[in-house]
Design a protein around this motif. Structure first.
Motif, PDB file in Angstrom:
ATOM      1  N   ALA A 169       0.838  -1.202   0.000  1.00 45.21           N
ATOM      2  CA  ALA A 169       0.000   0.000   0.000  1.00 45.21           C
ATOM      3  C   ALA A 169       0.873   1.253   0.000  1.00 45.21           C
ATOM      4  O   ALA A 169       0.581   2.233  -0.714  1.00 45.21           O
ATOM      5  CB  ALA A 169      -0.928  -0.006   1.213  1.00 45.21           C
ATOM      6  N   PHE A 170       1.938   1.217   0.775  1.00 46.40           N
ATOM      7  CA  PHE A 170       2.904   2.326   0.797  1.00 46.40           C
ATOM      8  C   PHE A 170       3.514   2.536  -0.591  1.00 46.40           C
ATOM      9  O   PHE A 170       3.644   3.675  -1.070  1.00 46.40           O
ATOM     10  CB  PHE A 170       3.994   2.004   1.823  1.00 46.40           C
ATOM     11  CG  PHE A 170       5.214   2.872   1.736  1.00 46.40           C
ATOM     12  CD1 PHE A 170       5.242   4.114   2.350  1.00 46.40           C
ATOM     13  CD2 PHE A 170       6.349   2.444   1.058  1.00 46.40           C
ATOM     14  CE1 PHE A 170       6.379   4.917   2.276  1.00 46.40           C
ATOM     15  CE2 PHE A 170       7.481   3.234   0.982  1.00 46.40           C
ATOM     16  CZ  PHE A 170       7.492   4.483   1.591  1.00 46.40           C
ATOM     17  N   LEU A 171       3.873   1.459  -1.269  1.00 46.60           N
ATOM     18  CA  LEU A 171       4.450   1.566  -2.610  1.00 46.60           C
ATOM     19  C   LEU A 171       3.429   2.104  -3.613  1.00 46.60           C
ATOM     20  O   LEU A 171       3.781   2.870  -4.519  1.00 46.60           O
ATOM     21  CB  LEU A 171       4.983   0.205  -3.059  1.00 46.60           C
ATOM     22  CG  LEU A 171       6.182  -0.333  -2.283  1.00 46.60           C
ATOM     23  CD1 LEU A 171       6.563  -1.731  -2.765  1.00 46.60           C
ATOM     24  CD2 LEU A 171       7.375   0.616  -2.400  1.00 46.60           C
ATOM     25  N   PRO A 173      -4.496   6.199   9.230  1.00 48.85           N
ATOM     26  CA  PRO A 173      -3.944   4.915   8.788  1.00 48.85           C
ATOM     27  C   PRO A 173      -4.896   4.055   7.976  1.00 48.85           C
ATOM     28  O   PRO A 173      -4.471   3.057   7.392  1.00 48.85           O
ATOM     29  CB  PRO A 173      -3.583   4.231  10.112  1.00 48.85           C
ATOM     30  CG  PRO A 173      -4.468   4.866  11.138  1.00 48.85           C
ATOM     31  CD  PRO A 173      -4.626   6.279  10.697  1.00 48.85           C
ATOM     32  N   THR A 174      -6.167   4.429   7.898  1.00 51.19           N
ATOM     33  CA  THR A 174      -7.109   3.656   7.090  1.00 51.19           C
ATOM     34  C   THR A 174      -6.631   3.535   5.647  1.00 51.19           C
ATOM     35  O   THR A 174      -6.908   2.533   4.974  1.00 51.19           O
ATOM     36  CB  THR A 174      -8.506   4.311   7.131  1.00 51.19           C
ATOM     37  OG1 THR A 174      -8.933   4.426   8.483  1.00 51.19           O
ATOM     38  CG2 THR A 174      -9.523   3.491   6.348  1.00 51.19           C
ATOM     39  N   VAL A 175      -5.918   4.538   5.158  1.00 50.03           N
ATOM     40  CA  VAL A 175      -5.443   4.532   3.763  1.00 50.03           C
ATOM     41  C   VAL A 175      -4.609   3.295   3.468  1.00 50.03           C
ATOM     42  O   VAL A 175      -4.754   2.667   2.407  1.00 50.03           O
ATOM     43  CB  VAL A 175      -4.623   5.802   3.475  1.00 50.03           C
ATOM     44  CG1 VAL A 175      -4.053   5.759   2.064  1.00 50.03           C
ATOM     45  CG2 VAL A 175      -5.481   7.042   3.654  1.00 50.03           C
ATOM     46  N   TYR A 176      -3.734   2.907   4.396  1.00 46.56           N
ATOM     47  CA  TYR A 176      -2.846   1.765   4.175  1.00 46.56           C
ATOM     48  C   TYR A 176      -3.483   0.445   4.605  1.00 46.56           C
ATOM     49  O   TYR A 176      -2.897  -0.614   4.389  1.00 46.56           O
ATOM     50  CB  TYR A 176      -1.537   1.959   4.932  1.00 46.56           C
ATOM     51  CG  TYR A 176      -0.582   2.941   4.285  1.00 46.56           C
ATOM     52  CD1 TYR A 176      -0.901   3.576   3.086  1.00 46.56           C
ATOM     53  CD2 TYR A 176       0.642   3.254   4.872  1.00 46.56           C
ATOM     54  CE1 TYR A 176      -0.038   4.467   2.496  1.00 46.56           C
ATOM     55  CE2 TYR A 176       1.524   4.144   4.281  1.00 46.56           C
ATOM     56  CZ  TYR A 176       1.169   4.760   3.101  1.00 46.56           C
ATOM     57  OH  TYR A 176       2.045   5.653   2.503  1.00 46.56           O
ATOM     58  N   ALA A 177      -4.664   0.523   5.196  1.00 45.35           N
ATOM     59  CA  ALA A 177      -5.320  -0.686   5.687  1.00 45.35           C
ATOM     60  C   ALA A 177      -6.487  -1.110   4.798  1.00 45.35           C
ATOM     61  O   ALA A 177      -7.344  -1.882   5.220  1.00 45.35           O
ATOM     62  CB  ALA A 177      -5.812  -0.476   7.125  1.00 45.35           C
ATOM     63  N   ARG A 178      -6.522  -0.595   3.575  1.00 44.88           N
ATOM     64  CA  ARG A 178      -7.528  -0.982   2.575  1.00 44.88           C
ATOM     65  C   ARG A 178      -6.812  -1.066   1.228  1.00 44.88           C
ATOM     66  O   ARG A 178      -5.805  -0.396   1.010  1.00 44.88           O
ATOM     67  CB  ARG A 178      -8.670   0.039   2.486  1.00 44.88           C
ATOM     68  CG  ARG A 178      -9.383   0.339   3.800  1.00 44.88           C
ATOM     69  CD  ARG A 178     -10.189  -0.835   4.314  1.00 44.88           C
ATOM     70  NE  ARG A 178     -10.993  -0.477   5.477  1.00 44.88           N
ATOM     71  CZ  ARG A 178     -10.572  -0.514   6.741  1.00 44.88           C
ATOM     72  NH1 ARG A 178      -9.329  -0.913   7.002  1.00 44.88           N
ATOM     73  NH2 ARG A 178     -11.370  -0.171   7.731  1.00 44.88           N
ATOM     74  N   TYR A 179      -7.378  -1.815   0.290  1.00 41.89           N
ATOM     75  CA  TYR A 179      -6.696  -1.936  -1.001  1.00 41.89           C
ATOM     76  C   TYR A 179      -7.052  -0.818  -1.972  1.00 41.89           C
ATOM     77  O   TYR A 179      -6.589  -0.777  -3.113  1.00 41.89           O
ATOM     78  CB  TYR A 179      -6.941  -3.318  -1.616  1.00 41.89           C
ATOM     79  CG  TYR A 179      -8.224  -3.526  -2.389  1.00 41.89           C
ATOM     80  CD1 TYR A 179      -8.302  -3.268  -3.755  1.00 41.89           C
ATOM     81  CD2 TYR A 179      -9.358  -4.050  -1.753  1.00 41.89           C
ATOM     82  CE1 TYR A 179      -9.467  -3.504  -4.463  1.00 41.89           C
ATOM     83  CE2 TYR A 179     -10.518  -4.285  -2.463  1.00 41.89           C
ATOM     84  CZ  TYR A 179     -10.576  -4.012  -3.813  1.00 41.89           C
ATOM     85  OH  TYR A 179     -11.730  -4.243  -4.516  1.00 41.89           O
TER      86      TYR A 179
END
Length: 411
Positions: A95-97, A132-138
């Motif tokens: 998700a970070f990438l 942090p929801t941004v990185y915890a969803r596809y």
């Protein structure tokens, strides 16, 4: 041109991105604890459970929370690429990438002639507002595909069509990016890509389209625009329940079906307006493709029966693409979306318990967030109409061949 100033600005942007993304990673890796419910459980429990089913060659047929097109299997399976990490950590890294890919695309576009890096700044500042929801969803992975397709649209309609078709098979909404596309190639390649992927998954994996039934049966989610009616009704003794239903917290009880139908009606009205705009538009400027996509997704998000926090990632990304164009008139709607992003992290996850309880704080947050989205959608629609619907179409930009002929004729 102030080259030194430009370099300092670019350095500041990259440093800001790096620091904010480091903080997001520390939150999802639980080095720091973000207030409210644990947003990472979707990855460590739900996504990982789907992963175990998908890697055996079938979709989760009996799981009503699987409500995604068949290509969504790819991001769910993608942590296998980083087999040296546990599933959740690998997903967060990917998700970070994907976030980095979006930034790179926006910078590449923003540094071209006639463009600006304001779009990159919208992305850099908008994403951490969601927490942090941004990185915890596809969704951030889908967003990377959508941004690539939208930026490719002007010069490479076939590439846009392929990427939009692929994005639509990941999570449907990227299909709206075609609204402002004028070249048939984009539409044709999008349809061909969807058809090819649909056929591939239908043949190779059972249950590829079970998500259609699960999605149709969803109700009114507690964060949606329509839910405000029930939130207010609860103050006067509404006789219903708040339940985990179809993978989200929804209202179940009297009038819910009516409110859900009303939301679908509003979505239909939005679609009708967009169709009318497309038929009436005569001025297609370089920024029209991005602005049409932004307004379309904004309208469908605001009127949806479900407004999950991750939906805001789509809007921030499309707002960023709009701001890459110096001539964009979407400044106010973009600012409203960024404000809505900040209110979103307050209502979920920080004070989500107040939303579920329908108390004063929870209802106030929803009124503000959903109100901002509605106003942004209306203002965006007005700007789009005013900039594109006129009696005189904008003449096409001269091609290199045309300029060569004009030079030869003058000499």
């Amino acid at each position: 041109m102030d080259i030194a100033g430009g370099r300092r600005s670019l350095t500041g942007l990259l440093v800001t991105w790096g620091l904010t993304r480091l903080v997001l990673l520390l939150f999802v890796l639980k080095v720091f604890v973000f207030p409210g419910p644990d947003v990472t459980s979707d990855v460590s429990v739900i996504y990982q459970g789907w992963y175990e089913t998908l890697r055996h060659g079938t979709f989760p047929l009996d799981d009503v929370t699987w409500q995604y097109p068949p290509a969504a299997a790819l991001p769910i399976l993608s942590p296998a690429l980083l087999g040296f990490l546990d599933y959740a950590t690998a997903f967060f890294v990917l998700a970070f990438l994907a976030d980095l890919v979006v930034l790179t695309l926006l910078l590449y576009a923003g540094l071209r002639p006639g463009k600006t890096v304001r779009g990159a700044w919208v992305w850099v500042l908008g994403v951490p507002l969601l927490g942090p929801t941004v990185y915890a969803r596809y969704d951030v992975m889908v967003t990377a595909v959508a941004v690539a397709g939208l930026l490719a649209g002007a010069r490479h309609p076939r590439v846009m069509g392929i990427l939009v078709g692929f994005g639509a098979m990941l999570k449907v909404w990227p299909a709206l990016l075609l609204l402002g596309a004028r070249k048939r190639g984009a539409w044709a390649w999008a349809v061909a890509t969807v058809a090819a992927l649909a056929a591939l998954f239908a043949v190779t994996m059972p249950g590829a389209f079970a998500f259609l039934t699960f999605q149709r049966n969803r109700g009114t989610e507690v964060e949606s625009l329509g839910s405000l009616v029930i939130h207010v009704a609860r103050q006067f003794g509404w006789d219903g329940q708040v339940l985990l239903n179809y993978g989200s917290i929804e209202f179940v009880g009297p009038w819910v079906n009516t409110i859900s139908s009303a939301a679908l009606f509003l979505t239909g009205v939005a679609f009708g307006w967009l169709l009318l705009w497309r038929l009436m538009a005569t001025r297609f400027l370089p920024n029209t493709l991005a602005e049409a996509a932004f307004v379309a997704v904004l309208m469908f998000t605001a009127t949806s029966r479900v407004i999950s926090p991750q939906y805001m990632v789509w809007l921030v990304a499309l707002a960023a693409v709009c701001m890459c164009f110096r001539s964009s008139r979407m400044g106010v709607p973009v600012a409203l979306v960024l404000a809505a992003a900040f209110v979103t992290v307050l209502e979920f996850p920080i004070w989500f318990v107040h939303v579920v309880m329908s108390d004063t704080l929870g209802v106030a947050l929803l009124f503000v967030r959903n109100g901002l989205l509605v106003i942004a959608a209306l203002l965006g629609a007005v700007e789009l109409w005013q900039s594109t619907v006129s009696r005189e179409p904008v003449p096409p930009l001269p091609t290199q061949a045309t300029r060569t002929r004009e030079t030869s004729a003058s000499s």
